[in-house]
Design a protein around this motif. Structure first.
Motif, mmCIF file in Angstrom:
data_model
loop_
_atom_site.group_PDB
_atom_site.id
_atom_site.type_symbol
_atom_site.label_atom_id
_atom_site.label_comp_id
_atom_site.label_asym_id
_atom_site.label_seq_id
_atom_site.Cartn_x
_atom_site.Cartn_y
_atom_site.Cartn_z
ATOM 1 N N CYS A 278 0.813 -1.224 0.000
ATOM 2 C CA CYS A 278 0.000 0.000 0.000
ATOM 3 C C CYS A 278 0.845 1.271 0.000
ATOM 4 C CB CYS A 278 -0.930 0.012 1.216
ATOM 5 S SG CYS A 278 -2.296 -1.163 1.100
ATOM 6 N N LYS A 279 2.119 1.142 0.312
ATOM 7 C CA LYS A 279 2.955 2.343 0.461
ATOM 8 C C LYS A 279 3.153 3.075 -0.860
ATOM 9 C CE LYS A 279 5.316 1.132 4.735
ATOM 10 N NZ LYS A 279 6.574 0.723 5.391
ATOM 11 N N ASN A 280 3.232 2.333 -1.939
ATOM 12 C CA ASN A 280 3.346 2.947 -3.272
ATOM 13 C C ASN A 280 2.093 2.590 -4.076
ATOM 14 O OD1 ASN A 280 6.040 4.113 -2.984
ATOM 15 N ND2 ASN A 280 6.744 1.987 -2.951
ATOM 16 N N CYS A 281 0.952 2.961 -3.518
ATOM 17 C CA CYS A 281 -0.340 2.560 -4.089
ATOM 18 C C CYS A 281 -0.474 3.014 -5.545
ATOM 19 C CB CYS A 281 -1.473 3.150 -3.256
ATOM 20 S SG CYS A 281 -3.105 2.792 -3.924
ATOM 21 N N PRO A 282 -0.763 2.070 -6.465
ATOM 22 C CA PRO A 282 -0.963 2.432 -7.879
ATOM 23 C C PRO A 282 -2.410 2.805 -8.196
ATOM 24 C CG PRO A 282 -0.972 0.058 -7.663
ATOM 25 C CD PRO A 282 -0.789 0.610 -6.265
ATOM 26 N N GLY A 283 -3.282 2.812 -7.179
ATOM 27 C CA GLY A 283 -4.698 3.114 -7.394
ATOM 28 C C GLY A 283 -5.542 1.860 -7.328
ATOM 29 N N ILE A 284 -6.850 2.051 -7.117
ATOM 30 C CA ILE A 284 -7.765 0.918 -6.937
ATOM 31 C C ILE A 284 -7.744 -0.034 -8.124
ATOM 32 C CG2 ILE A 284 -10.202 0.263 -6.742
ATOM 33 C CD1 ILE A 284 -9.122 1.254 -4.159
ATOM 34 N N GLU A 285 -7.739 0.501 -9.340
ATOM 35 C CA GLU A 285 -7.813 -0.350 -10.536
ATOM 36 C C GLU A 285 -6.631 -1.297 -10.652
ATOM 37 O OE1 GLU A 285 -8.446 1.826 -14.095
ATOM 38 O OE2 GLU A 285 -10.374 2.649 -13.474
ATOM 39 N N HIS A 286 -5.460 -0.888 -10.125
ATOM 40 C CA HIS A 286 -4.258 -1.721 -10.229
ATOM 41 C C HIS A 286 -3.789 -2.176 -8.850
ATOM 42 C CE1 HIS A 286 -4.027 -0.527 -14.431
ATOM 43 N NE2 HIS A 286 -4.161 0.732 -14.048
ATOM 44 N N CYS A 287 -4.721 -2.305 -7.929
ATOM 45 C CA CYS A 287 -4.410 -2.694 -6.548
ATOM 46 C C CYS A 287 -3.667 -4.039 -6.521
ATOM 47 C CB CYS A 287 -5.696 -2.787 -5.734
ATOM 48 S SG CYS A 287 -5.440 -3.348 -4.045
ATOM 49 N N PRO A 288 -2.501 -4.110 -5.857
ATOM 50 C CA PRO A 288 -1.727 -5.353 -5.818
ATOM 51 C C PRO A 288 -2.173 -6.330 -4.734
ATOM 52 C CG PRO A 288 -0.507 -3.602 -4.727
ATOM 53 C CD PRO A 288 -1.779 -2.979 -5.242
ATOM 54 N N SER B 43 -4.488 -9.050 -2.647
ATOM 55 C CA SER B 43 -5.220 -10.231 -3.116
ATOM 56 C C SER B 43 -6.709 -9.945 -3.266
ATOM 57 C CB SER B 43 -5.009 -11.403 -2.148
ATOM 58 O OG SER B 43 -5.420 -11.066 -0.843
ATOM 59 N N GLN B 44 -7.220 -9.004 -2.461
ATOM 60 C CA GLN B 44 -8.596 -8.527 -2.611
ATOM 61 C C GLN B 44 -8.542 -7.037 -2.928
ATOM 62 O OE1 GLN B 44 -11.538 -9.787 0.327
ATOM 63 N NE2 GLN B 44 -10.118 -11.311 1.124
ATOM 64 N N GLN B 45 -9.040 -6.681 -4.092
ATOM 65 C CA GLN B 45 -8.930 -5.300 -4.565
ATOM 66 C C GLN B 45 -9.519 -4.300 -3.566
ATOM 67 O OE1 GLN B 45 -11.359 -3.853 -7.946
ATOM 68 N NE2 GLN B 45 -9.425 -3.486 -8.984
ATOM 69 N N GLY B 46 -8.695 -3.298 -3.218
ATOM 70 C CA GLY B 46 -9.149 -2.244 -2.326
ATOM 71 C C GLY B 46 -9.166 -2.630 -0.859
ATOM 72 N N MET B 47 -8.667 -3.814 -0.550
ATOM 73 C CA MET B 47 -8.662 -4.277 0.837
ATOM 74 C C MET B 47 -7.219 -4.461 1.311
ATOM 75 S SD MET B 47 -11.977 -4.621 1.286
ATOM 76 C CE MET B 47 -12.306 -5.709 2.671
ATOM 77 N N LYS B 48 -6.962 -4.133 2.559
ATOM 78 C CA LYS B 48 -5.635 -4.333 3.139
ATOM 79 C C LYS B 48 -5.779 -5.041 4.471
ATOM 80 C CE LYS B 48 -3.421 -0.895 5.063
ATOM 81 N NZ LYS B 48 -3.396 -1.242 6.502
ATOM 82 N N LEU B 49 -4.695 -5.669 4.905
ATOM 83 C CA LEU B 49 -4.728 -6.363 6.182
ATOM 84 C C LEU B 49 -4.608 -5.377 7.340
ATOM 85 C CD1 LEU B 49 -2.565 -9.587 5.690
ATOM 86 C CD2 LEU B 49 -5.034 -9.413 5.925
ATOM 87 N N SER B 50 -5.335 -5.669 8.393
ATOM 88 C CA SER B 50 -5.169 -4.974 9.659
ATOM 89 C C SER B 50 -4.984 -6.036 10.727
ATOM 90 C CB SER B 50 -6.390 -4.101 9.955
ATOM 91 O OG SER B 50 -6.114 -3.240 11.033
ATOM 92 N N LEU B 51 -4.767 -5.619 11.981
ATOM 93 C CA LEU B 51 -4.462 -6.581 13.038
ATOM 94 C C LEU B 51 -5.391 -6.411 14.229
ATOM 95 C CD1 LEU B 51 -0.557 -6.310 13.094
ATOM 96 C CD2 LEU B 51 -1.904 -8.172 12.101
#
Length: 286
Positions: free
Chosen positions: A50-60, A62-70
């Motif tokens: 997420c640090k060098n986010c390319p945007g939602i359309e090219h989200c790297p 595994s689930q587009q637009g979603m990131k892990l939290s703890l």
């Protein structure tokens, strides 16, 4: 893993704000950190993407637009949550999507079940979205079929896609809409409400035909809305259990010739505004 490798990893963990905060909040021991190292590393990997986010359309992710939290419940557990960009996009969508009793939060990212029965409908939707984006006039859809065939979902999916591109869309449950409009008859708000339906970029009416159609609704509400939208080439969509052959019966309050004539004119406007397509296939409600 030797001590040097572990110390390097430990430094990375403490340098991450969320991990550092969780360790301090729950006073995790060195042993507990080692025990949950896999979860911490999974979070770090997601966070780094997420640090060098390319945007939602090219989200790297595994689930587009979603990131892990703890979270911590006797052990460290990573879980997916919406990223800030996705939340902002959803917030922007709401500004362009006017609904009544529908939840569109997950529809835009939900996978559409592609079946041979849906092929024609999906082809129309794909063509319409492409044409609208390019400013090419295109008919909407009158999507009819049995209960549970997915008519509402496919129209809602289309509405969410349009709204995500800044198109003002009204997606309304038709029987509720008629009840609300009837309640405005004795006020000065009815004309304003009908004008909104006449002029919104895209109008989608769900479950047309589920209500009883009166001459007033047909001639003073539905007819003028369809006429205005037809005159101004404004896309209109409907879902219904009624096919083309049953429309006249529904729109005709009585068997008088005048009612049949007026009903025929309404159907003609609907045919001018929309492609009539039947949706068959499995019942998604069972």
């Amino acid at each position: 893993m030797d001590n040097l490798e572990y110390n390097v990893l430990l430094k990375k963990l403490y340098n991450n704000d969320e991990i550092n905060q969780l360790i301090k909040e729950y006073n995790l021991s060195d042993q507990e950190i080692k025990k949950n190292l896999v979860s911490f590393l999974a979070y770090l990997s997601s966070d780094n993407k997420c640090k060098n986010c390319p945007g939602i359309e090219h989200c790297p992710q595994s689930q587009q637009g979603m990131k892990l939290s703890l979270k911590y419940t006797f052990k460290v557990e990573p879980y997916f949550t919406e990223c800030n960009l996705l939340l902002k996009e959803q917030e922007n969508n709401v500004k362009h999507l006017y609904t009544n009793g529908y939840n569109f939060d997950e529809i835009i990212n939900q996978k559409v079940d592609v079946t041979k029965e849906r092929a024609e409908v999906l082809s129309y939707i794909k063509e319409f979205l492409a044409n609208y984006k390019n400013g090419v006039p295109s008919k909407g859809l009158y999507l009819h079929g049995s209960h549970g065939s997915g008519k509402t979902f496919l129209m809602a999916y289309t509405a969410a896609n349009l709204a995500s591109n800044g198109v003002d869309v009204m997606f309304l449950f038709y029987p509720d809409l008629i009840r609300k409009l009837k309640s405005l008859i004795s006020t000065n708000k009815l004309e304003n409400a009908i004008n909104e339906l006449k002029t919104v970029d895209v109008l989608m009416l769900d479950d047309f035909g589920a209500e009883s159609c009166s001459a007033f609704v047909r001639d003073e509400i539905l007819g003028p809305i369809l006429q205005e939208r037809m005159n101004n080439h404004l896309p209109t969509f409907m879902t219904s259990n009624l096919d083309d052959d049953n429309l006249i019966d529904h729109l005709s309050e009585t068997s008088k010739s005048t009612d049949i004539l007026r009903s025929t004119r309404i159907r003609a406007r609907m045919q001018a505004l929309m492609n009539f397509v039947e949706l068959t296939g499995k019942n998604y409600r069972n």
